[in-house]
Design a protein around this motif. Structure first.
Motif, mmCIF file in Angstrom:
data_model
loop_
_atom_site.group_PDB
_atom_site.id
_atom_site.type_symbol
_atom_site.label_atom_id
_atom_site.label_comp_id
_atom_site.label_asym_id
_atom_site.label_seq_id
_atom_site.Cartn_x
_atom_site.Cartn_y
_atom_site.Cartn_z
ATOM 1 N N THR A 1 0.935 4.125 -25.539
ATOM 2 C CA THR A 1 2.130 3.503 -26.099
ATOM 3 C C THR A 1 2.623 2.399 -25.174
ATOM 4 O O THR A 1 2.220 2.305 -24.009
ATOM 5 C CB THR A 1 3.257 4.547 -26.271
ATOM 6 N N ASP A 2 3.511 1.581 -25.706
ATOM 7 C CA ASP A 2 4.096 0.506 -24.897
ATOM 8 C C ASP A 2 4.861 1.084 -23.712
ATOM 9 O O ASP A 2 4.845 0.518 -22.619
ATOM 10 C CB ASP A 2 5.042 -0.353 -25.746
ATOM 11 N N ARG A 3 5.512 2.200 -23.918
ATOM 12 C CA ARG A 3 6.288 2.853 -22.850
ATOM 13 C C ARG A 3 5.366 3.294 -21.708
ATOM 14 O O ARG A 3 5.664 3.086 -20.538
ATOM 15 C CB ARG A 3 7.041 4.053 -23.440
ATOM 16 N N GLU A 4 4.244 3.911 -22.059
ATOM 17 C CA GLU A 4 3.285 4.352 -21.035
ATOM 18 C C GLU A 4 2.704 3.163 -20.285
ATOM 19 O O GLU A 4 2.543 3.211 -19.061
ATOM 20 C CB GLU A 4 2.156 5.158 -21.684
ATOM 21 N N ASP A 5 2.413 2.104 -21.012
ATOM 22 C CA ASP A 5 1.884 0.892 -20.388
ATOM 23 C C ASP A 5 2.899 0.287 -19.425
ATOM 24 O O ASP A 5 2.556 -0.141 -18.322
ATOM 25 C CB ASP A 5 1.505 -0.123 -21.471
ATOM 26 N N GLU A 6 4.156 0.279 -19.822
ATOM 27 C CA GLU A 6 5.231 -0.249 -18.974
ATOM 28 C C GLU A 6 5.388 0.603 -17.711
ATOM 29 O O GLU A 6 5.557 0.075 -16.617
ATOM 30 C CB GLU A 6 6.545 -0.279 -19.747
ATOM 31 N N GLU A 7 5.307 1.929 -17.866
ATOM 32 C CA GLU A 7 5.421 2.821 -16.713
ATOM 33 C C GLU A 7 4.277 2.602 -15.734
ATOM 34 O O GLU A 7 4.477 2.587 -14.523
ATOM 35 C CB GLU A 7 5.452 4.282 -17.175
ATOM 36 N N ARG A 8 3.068 2.400 -16.230
ATOM 37 C CA ARG A 8 1.927 2.132 -15.356
ATOM 38 C C ARG A 8 2.093 0.803 -14.631
ATOM 39 O O ARG A 8 1.737 0.686 -13.465
ATOM 40 C CB ARG A 8 0.627 2.137 -16.143
ATOM 41 N N THR A 9 2.651 -0.190 -15.314
ATOM 42 C CA THR A 9 2.894 -1.485 -14.690
ATOM 43 C C THR A 9 3.911 -1.355 -13.566
ATOM 44 O O THR A 9 3.739 -1.915 -12.482
ATOM 45 C CB THR A 9 3.381 -2.512 -15.736
ATOM 46 N N ILE A 10 4.963 -0.593 -13.804
ATOM 47 C CA ILE A 10 5.986 -0.366 -12.782
ATOM 48 C C ILE A 10 5.376 0.384 -11.603
ATOM 49 O O ILE A 10 5.608 0.034 -10.449
ATOM 50 C CB ILE A 10 7.194 0.390 -13.374
ATOM 51 N N GLU A 11 4.570 1.402 -11.871
ATOM 52 C CA GLU A 11 3.926 2.168 -10.809
ATOM 53 C C GLU A 11 2.999 1.281 -9.991
ATOM 54 O O GLU A 11 2.965 1.381 -8.767
ATOM 55 C CB GLU A 11 3.152 3.346 -11.396
ATOM 56 N N ALA A 12 2.252 0.413 -10.656
ATOM 57 C CA ALA A 12 1.346 -0.491 -9.953
ATOM 58 C C ALA A 12 2.126 -1.467 -9.076
ATOM 59 O O ALA A 12 1.736 -1.730 -7.936
ATOM 60 C CB ALA A 12 0.481 -1.247 -10.950
ATOM 61 N N ALA A 13 3.235 -1.981 -9.585
ATOM 62 C CA ALA A 13 4.062 -2.905 -8.810
ATOM 63 C C ALA A 13 4.656 -2.194 -7.599
ATOM 64 O O ALA A 13 4.703 -2.758 -6.494
ATOM 65 C CB ALA A 13 5.162 -3.495 -9.684
ATOM 66 N N GLU A 14 5.086 -0.959 -7.781
ATOM 67 C CA GLU A 14 5.647 -0.176 -6.676
ATOM 68 C C GLU A 14 4.571 0.113 -5.636
ATOM 69 O O GLU A 14 4.816 0.028 -4.427
ATOM 70 C CB GLU A 14 6.235 1.128 -7.211
ATOM 71 N N LEU A 15 3.376 0.428 -6.083
ATOM 72 C CA LEU A 15 2.262 0.664 -5.176
ATOM 73 C C LEU A 15 1.939 -0.604 -4.382
ATOM 74 O O LEU A 15 1.738 -0.542 -3.162
ATOM 75 C CB LEU A 15 1.043 1.118 -5.969
ATOM 76 N N ASP A 16 1.920 -1.747 -5.048
ATOM 77 C CA ASP A 16 1.670 -3.020 -4.367
ATOM 78 C C ASP A 16 2.728 -3.284 -3.297
ATOM 79 O O ASP A 16 2.390 -3.713 -2.185
ATOM 80 C CB ASP A 16 1.644 -4.177 -5.362
ATOM 81 N N ARG A 17 3.987 -3.029 -3.609
ATOM 82 C CA ARG A 17 5.066 -3.229 -2.627
ATOM 83 C C ARG A 17 4.899 -2.298 -1.430
ATOM 84 O O ARG A 17 5.112 -2.699 -0.283
ATOM 85 C CB ARG A 17 6.435 -3.018 -3.269
ATOM 86 N N THR A 18 4.514 -1.068 -1.690
ATOM 87 C CA THR A 18 4.326 -0.103 -0.618
ATOM 88 C C THR A 18 3.192 -0.532 0.313
ATOM 89 O O THR A 18 3.342 -0.501 1.538
ATOM 90 C CB THR A 18 4.041 1.301 -1.190
#
Length: 90
Positions: free
Chosen positions: A2-19
């Protein structure tokens, strides 16, 4: 997916990149404290991630270990070899 799951994965990836970016900057700061004034976070990531091109990106715990256990001698060897090969550096 779903779009929601895709958005959550994008946020997680961005957070991982920042870390990862923060860890690399922390290691660069450590190197600067001992006299290697020109080292930056992206330089550390370039060194650490160089070996990932052959075997792919490892699990997160291995990436964190690679960053935190990076020694100045390893970093300087990487920089020297990169310059010797004529690879472009930022």
């Amino acid at each position: 997916m779903t779009d929601r799951e895709d958005e959550e994965r994008t946020i997680e990836a961005a957070e991982l990149d920042r870390t990862i970016e923060q860890l690399c900057e922390s290691k660069a700061e450590e190197f600067r404290l001992i006299g290697y004034d020109q080292v930056s976070g992206p330089d550390v990531w370039e060194c650490v991630s160089d070996k990932y091109h052959k075997n792919g990106t490892p699990p997160l715990h291995a990436i964190v270990n690679d960053i935190l256990s990076l020694k100045v001698t390893q970093f300087m060897n990487f920089i020297t070899l990169s310059m010797y090969r004529g690879e472009k550096r930022r």
